[in-house]
Design a protein around this motif. Structure first.
Motif, PDB file in Angstrom:
ATOM      1  N   ILE A 341       0.873  -1.172   0.000  1.00 21.94           N
ATOM      2  CA  ILE A 341       0.000   0.000   0.000  1.00 21.94           C
ATOM      3  C   ILE A 341       0.916   1.230   0.000  1.00 21.94           C
ATOM      4  O   ILE A 341       2.138   1.109   0.022  1.00 21.94           O
ATOM      5  CB  ILE A 341      -0.957   0.051   1.227  1.00 21.94           C
ATOM      6  CG1 ILE A 341      -0.160   0.060   2.534  1.00 21.94           C
ATOM      7  CG2 ILE A 341      -1.945  -1.094   1.185  1.00 21.94           C
ATOM      8  CD1 ILE A 341      -1.033   0.355   3.771  1.00 21.94           C
ATOM      9  N   GLU A 344       4.780   2.620  -1.889  1.00 23.00           N
ATOM     10  CA  GLU A 344       5.314   1.418  -2.530  1.00 23.00           C
ATOM     11  C   GLU A 344       4.341   0.928  -3.617  1.00 23.00           C
ATOM     12  O   GLU A 344       4.734   0.586  -4.733  1.00 23.00           O
ATOM     13  CB  GLU A 344       5.535   0.336  -1.458  1.00 23.00           C
ATOM     14  CG  GLU A 344       5.830  -1.055  -1.970  1.00 23.00           C
ATOM     15  CD  GLU A 344       7.193  -1.177  -2.640  1.00 23.00           C
ATOM     16  OE1 GLU A 344       7.933  -0.179  -2.614  1.00 23.00           O
ATOM     17  OE2 GLU A 344       7.479  -2.239  -3.208  1.00 23.00           O
ATOM     18  N   HIS A 345       3.058   0.923  -3.301  1.00 24.65           N
ATOM     19  CA  HIS A 345       2.089   0.457  -4.298  1.00 24.65           C
ATOM     20  C   HIS A 345       2.023   1.414  -5.486  1.00 24.65           C
ATOM     21  O   HIS A 345       1.885   0.992  -6.639  1.00 24.65           O
ATOM     22  CB  HIS A 345       0.699   0.278  -3.670  1.00 24.65           C
ATOM     23  CG  HIS A 345      -0.266  -0.370  -4.613  1.00 24.65           C
ATOM     24  ND1 HIS A 345      -1.185   0.351  -5.344  1.00 24.65           N
ATOM     25  CD2 HIS A 345      -0.406  -1.664  -4.995  1.00 24.65           C
ATOM     26  CE1 HIS A 345      -1.862  -0.484  -6.121  1.00 24.65           C
ATOM     27  NE2 HIS A 345      -1.424  -1.705  -5.932  1.00 24.65           N
ATOM     28  N   LYS A 346       2.163   2.706  -5.222  1.00 25.72           N
ATOM     29  CA  LYS A 346       2.152   3.667  -6.342  1.00 25.72           C
ATOM     30  C   LYS A 346       3.338   3.417  -7.276  1.00 25.72           C
ATOM     31  O   LYS A 346       3.202   3.491  -8.495  1.00 25.72           O
ATOM     32  CB  LYS A 346       2.181   5.112  -5.806  1.00 25.72           C
ATOM     33  CG  LYS A 346       0.858   5.535  -5.188  1.00 25.72           C
ATOM     34  CD  LYS A 346       0.895   6.956  -4.645  1.00 25.72           C
ATOM     35  CE  LYS A 346       0.668   8.002  -5.726  1.00 25.72           C
ATOM     36  NZ  LYS A 346       0.542   9.361  -5.152  1.00 25.72           N
TER      37      LYS A 346
END
Ligand SMILES: Cc1cc2nc3c(=O)[nH]c(=O)nc-3n(C[C@H](O)[C@H](O)[C@H](O)COP(=O)(O)OP(=O)(O)OC[C@H]3O[C@@H](n4cnc5c(N)ncnc54)[C@H](O)[C@@H]3O)c2cc1C
Ligand code: SF4
Lengths: 513, 190
Positions: A341, A344-346
């Motif tokens: 999330i 890091e997820h971006k």
């Protein structure tokens, strides 16, 4: 004639010879054969009528109107999302048009294990021919294959693994990539564009937005079906409808056909009803490559190639092993891969164009069961109880490891799965961590698009719900022709197997007059 | 705690134990009731017109989505830029009562129970700093049991409705649908 619920303004009472419930793979074929035999035919479909001009290629809009429960149907424990189409054309409207036959080992298994001596390759051959012609099944054209799928075939070739490109029921496909949300180009040859319009032209009356609630037996082997005309946007009941029929053909799908029988009290003497459910769950894997390696998973035929190196199909158990298949065209769902999330997820999502998405299909054994409740609106609330077996879990784990290794061989820099547990993998040496993966609700999201088997074929009522002619064991003039009749999972994809099973019996009935 | 922590469940007994504790925490949540939620201080901005969620639930959901898809970093926009919580509310369907109840229960747990259970904080989730919220969500993810189920559900909702929004697409290299059409059910005037 196609009549939409919104065009009905007063209660409806009909009489017909044959009533078909549901308009997907099984129901579409049935409607066509009954109408072409000159029989007065009515089709009742709970979902709405949508055409190419309605599809807007957006998951958040289309899933909520074309899928059962807006795409939110899951097993009772939430482990597996069970996708089913619910519209004119059923699941054939939203599927990816991969056309696979019932595997020979599956037929052998059915013969050995269940004594189904009439379901042979020879007995089904004419049905395949009719179904393939009607739906234009052919090998997918190279021009619509994307890198996301081709990488599977090319890597397999290099490694000496078995792989291939799917046959498909498309015509004039432009490779838009949006099969899962309905084809805006009338290219996908689902029942909505083939069997149903033909049945309609032959005189069948097809009602959409009409839900069958229960079946009442009348004297002389006739039936009165009680149904509700629904509001399209929320499926609230608007008006009652009844249809008296001499013959009923049920094709409401694996989850809903047994529900209708149960609600009608017609399950007496059918101990197998709602049992023996297969889901053939899949795990989604994402593999990101260097920026220069564009995968563009959302354009081209989304699911067009497979790696079948690890198939382990045998007469002892039918389908076994696991398979890799390309997946794409669903930005919202595929973005779920990884457990990250925040920032890091971006970062991961910035790699969307150079990420390959793969479904790992793991055939299962028919161990699930179903029960149902109904709310005050008459809406059914199915409860799908399904616990994967230890043997299946082991195959999933093996499938995940082998598939990740395969993607590293293909040049991936990072591999992720749709679990809340596993880290991102950056090299094959880390993959032993998958051995400890707990396959439990909440820790991962598995997907099923192939529920089968809640009303399986069996030689008698102790072991099956329908006989080899797909007629109910306990009542005359009621047939089931959808995915629920499969004793075990028929193939890696279920549309053609269901169409062929339906065709075999419906063609026969039509020709008996 | 970070995004790549190894499998918590390799220590399986601990995992199960944590699940049981978490289960108890969730079971206790409904007794808080809507009274407790309405007393939550609403901090910033105006609440949009909501279809399903209460304004308190909206506020918690906004905080959750902000932690899952924050602004800046790899690309500038985040959940708050598209009012993701309002978008989720718009897409929830009242007739899917189980889904609506699940979202409400999850938000109640995150707002009232998670800060204490996972960070020893007595404040409500939506009153915490962004980094604290992210840590709590990551701790829920790694706890197993019901908190992980709630984490996965919130992550799934947030990511699905963020990346299906056209404002996100230029940042992830997705050129979007080939046709530009409204939702067909809206076309029917409902
Ligand atoms: C997303 C997705 C992708 C898939 N991809 C492929 C693929 O590429 N290749 C492949 O071979 N298979 C694929 N499948 C599977 C395949 O399409 C289905 O297994 C098959 O169409 C099921 O046929 P059916 O007749 O059992 O039911 P369906 O086709 O699901 O039709 C059942 C219909 O009955 C209606 N119904 C339910 N209850 C009632 C009621 N009470 N009254 C009236 N109507 C009712 C439903 O609304 C629905 O329209 C996919 C499925 C999905 C969901
Ligand atoms: S890929 Fe082909 S069949 Fe699928 S939606 Fe696009 S045009 Fe239709």
């Amino acid at each position: 004639m196609i009549i939409q619920g919104q065009e009905i303004f007063s209660p409806v009472k009909l009489k017909t010879h044959t009533l078909v419930i549901g308009s997907g793979s099984g129901g579409g074929v049935a409607a066509y054969h009954m109408a072409s035999a000159g029989l007065d035919t009515v089709v009742l479909e709970e979902g709405g009528y949508f055409q190419a001009r309605d599809f807007n290629q957006r998951e958040e809009d289309m899933m909520s109107v074309l899928y059962r429960s807006g795409g939110n149907q899951t097993t009772a424990d939430g482990l597996i999302t069970v996708f089913q189409g619910s519209a004119f054309g059923g699941s054939t409207l939203v599927n990816t048009a991969d056309a696979t036959p019932i595997e020979p080992e599956v037929l052998h298994h059915w013969q050995r294990q269940y004594g189904l001596d009439q379901l042979t390759e020879e007995a089904l051959a004419a049905s395949y021919e009719r179904v393939y012609t009607m739906t234009n099944v052919h090998r997918l054209e190279d021009r619509i294959l994307n890198r996301n799928n081709l990488i599977l075939v090319e890597t397999a070739k290099r490694l000496g693994y078995k792989a291939g490109v799917f046959n498909s029921n498309r015509k004039g496909c432009i490779g838009s990539g949006y099969c899962f949300t309905g084809c805006a180009y009338d290219a996908k040859q689902g029942t909505n564009l083939t069997y149903l319009p033909k049945a309609s032209a032959l005189g069948a009356r097809i009602y959409t937005d009409v839900r069958v609630d229960r079946i009442e037996p009348l004297s002389g082997g006739r039936y009165r079906v009680h149904a509700s005309v629904l509001e399209r946007f929320n499926r609230a009941v608007r008006l009652p409808m009844t249809v008296e029929a001499e013959r009923i053909i049920m094709a409401a799908g694996t989850v809903h056909t047994p529900a209708i029988l149960k609600r009608s009290g017609l399950d007496r003497g059918l101990p197998q009803l709602g049992r023996n459910l297969s889901l053939q769950p899949q795990m989604v894997m994402s593999a990101s490559f260097d920026k220069s390696e564009a995968m563009t998973s959302w354009r081209g035929a989304p699911q067009s190639a497979y790696v079948n190196e690890w198939d382990d199909n045998r007469p002892e158990w039918g389908l076994g092993g696991f398979r890799m298949e390309g997946a794409g065209g669903l930005v919202g769902l595929l973005a779920q891969s990884s457990k990250a999330i925040g920032h890091e997820h971006k970062r991961i999502m910035q790699e969307y164009p150079n990420t390959a998405y793969t479904a790992i299909l793991v055939p299962d054994h028919p161990t699930g069961t179903m029960s149902w409740d109904w709310d005050d609106n008459g809406r059914v609330k199915p409860r799908i109880d399904y616990t994967p077996t230890a043997e299946w879990k082991q195959r999933l784990i093996n499938g995940m490891k082998q598939s990740a290794k395969f993607m590293f061989e293909a040049g991936a820099r990072r591999v992720d799965f749709n679990t809340a547990v596993l880290p991102s993998f950056t090299n094959p040496d880390q993959l032993s961590k998958i051995d400890d993966l707990p396959i439990e609700p909440g820790l991962m999201n598995l997907v099923s698009a192939h529920p089968q088997g809640s009303c399986r074929v069996g030689l008698n009522a102790d072991v099956g719900v329908v006989d080899q002619n797909l007629k109910l064991h306990n009542l005359d003039n009621i047939y089931i022709v959808d995915g629920s009749v499969m004793p075990t999972t028929a193939s890696t994809h279920t549309m053609i197997p269901i169409m062929v099973m339906s065709d075999r019996i419906m063609h026969k009935l039509a020709n008996e007059g | 705690m970070d995004n790549n922590n190894p499998l918590p469940s390799t220590t399986r007994r601990l995992f199960l134990q944590r699940s049981l504790i978490a289960m108890a925490a969730v079971a206790a949540t409904p007794v808080l009731g809507s009274q407790a939620l309405t007393s939550t201080a609403v901090t910033s901005g105006q609440t949009p017109t909501l279809k399903i969620l209460s304004s308190e639930e909206y506020r918690t959901l906004a905080a959750v989505t902000d932690a899952i898809i924050p602004q800046s970093g790899a690309f500038p926009i985040g959940a708050l830029d598209i009012d993701l919580a309002a978008r989720i509310d718009h897409h929830l369907k009242a007739e899917l009562t189980d889904v609506v109840a699940g979202v409400s229960g999850a938000l109640m747990f995150i707002e009232n129970k998670a800060p204490e259970a996972f960070a020893g904080k007595t404040a409500r989730f939506s009153d915490l700093e962004t980094s604290e919220r992210e840590s709590i969500l990551l701790a829920m993810r790694d706890a197993g049991g019901v908190p992980t189920i709630i984490f996965s559900a919130m992550r799934g909702l947030s990511i699905f409705y963020f990346y299906t929004h056209e404002d996100a697409w230029p940042h992830i290299g997705y050129d979007g649908p080939l046709v530009k059409r409204p939702n067909p059910v809206q076309q029917m005037g409902v």
